[in-house]
Design a protein around this motif. Structure first.
Motif, PDB file in Angstrom:
ATOM      1  N   PHE A 239       0.808  -1.211   0.000  1.00  0.00           N
ATOM      2  CA  PHE A 239       0.000   0.000   0.000  1.00  0.00           C
ATOM      3  C   PHE A 239       0.844   1.265   0.000  1.00  0.00           C
ATOM      4  O   PHE A 239       0.286   2.366   0.008  1.00  0.00           O
ATOM      5  N   LEU A 240       2.157   1.133   0.009  1.00  0.00           N
ATOM      6  CA  LEU A 240       3.001   2.315  -0.126  1.00  0.00           C
ATOM      7  C   LEU A 240       2.771   2.967  -1.484  1.00  0.00           C
ATOM      8  O   LEU A 240       2.882   4.179  -1.629  1.00  0.00           O
ATOM      9  N   ASP A 241       2.468   2.160  -2.500  1.00  0.00           N
ATOM     10  CA  ASP A 241       2.116   2.675  -3.821  1.00  0.00           C
ATOM     11  C   ASP A 241       0.715   2.155  -4.149  1.00  0.00           C
ATOM     12  O   ASP A 241       0.542   1.102  -4.759  1.00  0.00           O
ATOM     13  N   VAL A 242      -0.289   2.911  -3.718  1.00  0.00           N
ATOM     14  CA  VAL A 242      -1.669   2.438  -3.812  1.00  0.00           C
ATOM     15  C   VAL A 242      -2.109   2.290  -5.263  1.00  0.00           C
ATOM     16  O   VAL A 242      -2.813   1.344  -5.625  1.00  0.00           O
ATOM     17  N   LEU A 243      -1.673   3.211  -6.120  1.00  0.00           N
ATOM     18  CA  LEU A 243      -2.060   3.109  -7.528  1.00  0.00           C
ATOM     19  C   LEU A 243      -1.490   1.834  -8.157  1.00  0.00           C
ATOM     20  O   LEU A 243      -2.171   1.166  -8.942  1.00  0.00           O
ATOM     21  N   ALA A 244      -0.268   1.488  -7.807  1.00  0.00           N
ATOM     22  CA  ALA A 244       0.320   0.251  -8.332  1.00  0.00           C
ATOM     23  C   ALA A 244      -0.486  -0.965  -7.894  1.00  0.00           C
ATOM     24  O   ALA A 244      -0.675  -1.916  -8.666  1.00  0.00           O
ATOM     25  N   TRP A 245      -0.965  -0.943  -6.645  1.00  0.00           N
ATOM     26  CA  TRP A 245      -1.822  -2.034  -6.153  1.00  0.00           C
ATOM     27  C   TRP A 245      -3.068  -2.148  -7.026  1.00  0.00           C
ATOM     28  O   TRP A 245      -3.447  -3.240  -7.445  1.00  0.00           O
TER      29      TRP A 245
END
Length: 285
Positions: A239-245
């Protein structure tokens, strides 16, 4: 078997892909996508020589907990210690897909310094490929479905699938580890993230602005200073990079042959029984 291994099919852009056979009854080919934190190092020590896995690559995130240059070098040195210098290690992109997705540089440097004190070294260089490119290479060349383990931000995998979306069909199983996102119990405690007396996993605080890694990580007001033991909206790992998730899970949802997806998004470690005293004892020895 030889004929199966050598057979190919045409992929996008004129590339040839090896035809996937049924899942292997032997070791499972594995891509370990991580951010070279302490927990990732322990996980790497576990999977590197485990008979259940055929470790194909370690793809380090550039926007996770390790520094972009130190993380890959440290993981390559650790693999050397484990007798696995043959495993390629790559460097990730400096910025995540999300506009705010970096930890303070001071915290990241501390991890580099930890490895420097161990005197680990490696005569083997890291890969010339960046992490998304190495993921693409492994998926292309495997003759059986590949397992992908993501224990950091999923930026590398998201970018790889954006480049070649069809490769999601070559992933057999996808494991993603996060922490809490939204309501519910939180497995990240306030004492685990303290810098200059400030508690919190996010990166803004007036007294440490000069230590931030990027401008984008300075503008999220109100995140630091929270009590992580009580809050349920902190960002860790995937979740550090939510868009990547979101990008990765959308590719999985729309895949012709979607991989099995296992996501530990909350309470991943609350039952580990590790307390601050354990860390202090370990540091003293």
């Amino acid at each position: 078997l030889a004929a199966l291994a050598c057979s190919t099919l045409a992929g996008p852009h004129g590339h040839e892909l090896l035809v996937l056979s049924a899942p292997s009854t032997g070791p499972v080919p594995l891509i370990f996508d991580m951010d070279a934190n302490y927990d990732d190092s322990l996980a790497l020590a576990f999977v590197a020589n485990h008979p259940a896995f055929d470790l194909k690559a370690v793809t380090v995130a550039g926007n996770g907990f390790a520094t972009p240059h130190g993380g890959p070098i440290n993981m390559k040195a650790l693999l050397g210690l484990l007798g696995r210098s043959d495993v390629p290690v790559s460097h990730g992109l400096l910025q995540g897909l999300s506009p705010i997705a970096n930890f303070p540089l001071a915290w990241r440097i501390e991890i580099d310094q930890f490895y420097e004190k161990t005197d680990l070294s490696s005569a083997s260089p890291i890969s010339h490929l960046d992490s998304p490119s190495l993921i693409i290479k492994v998926l292309r060349e495997s003759v059986t479905p590949v397992a992908v383990l993501v224990t950091g931000p999923a930026t590398n995998l998201a970018v790889a699938l954006r480049r070649e979306a069809h490769l999601v069909n070559r992933i057999g199983t996808l494991y993603m580890m996060g922490s809490n996102y939204g309501d519910g119990p939180n497995n990240v405690h306030d004492w685990q993230m303290t810098f200059d007396g400030v508690h919190g996993s996010c990166t803004e605080a007036a007294d440490v602005q000069d230590l931030q890694y990027s401008e984008g990580s300075r503008i999220r007001a109100g995140c630091r200073g929270i009590d992580l033991s009580e809050a349920g909206n902190t960002e860790w790992n995937v979740f550090l990079d939510v868009l990547a998730w979101h990008v990765v899970t959308r590719f999985v949802a729309e895949a012709e042959k979607p991989p099995a997806l296992y996501a530990w998004t909350t309470a991943a470690s609350e039952d580990m029984g590790v307390q601050m005293e354990d860390f202090e004892q370990g540091g003293a020895t």
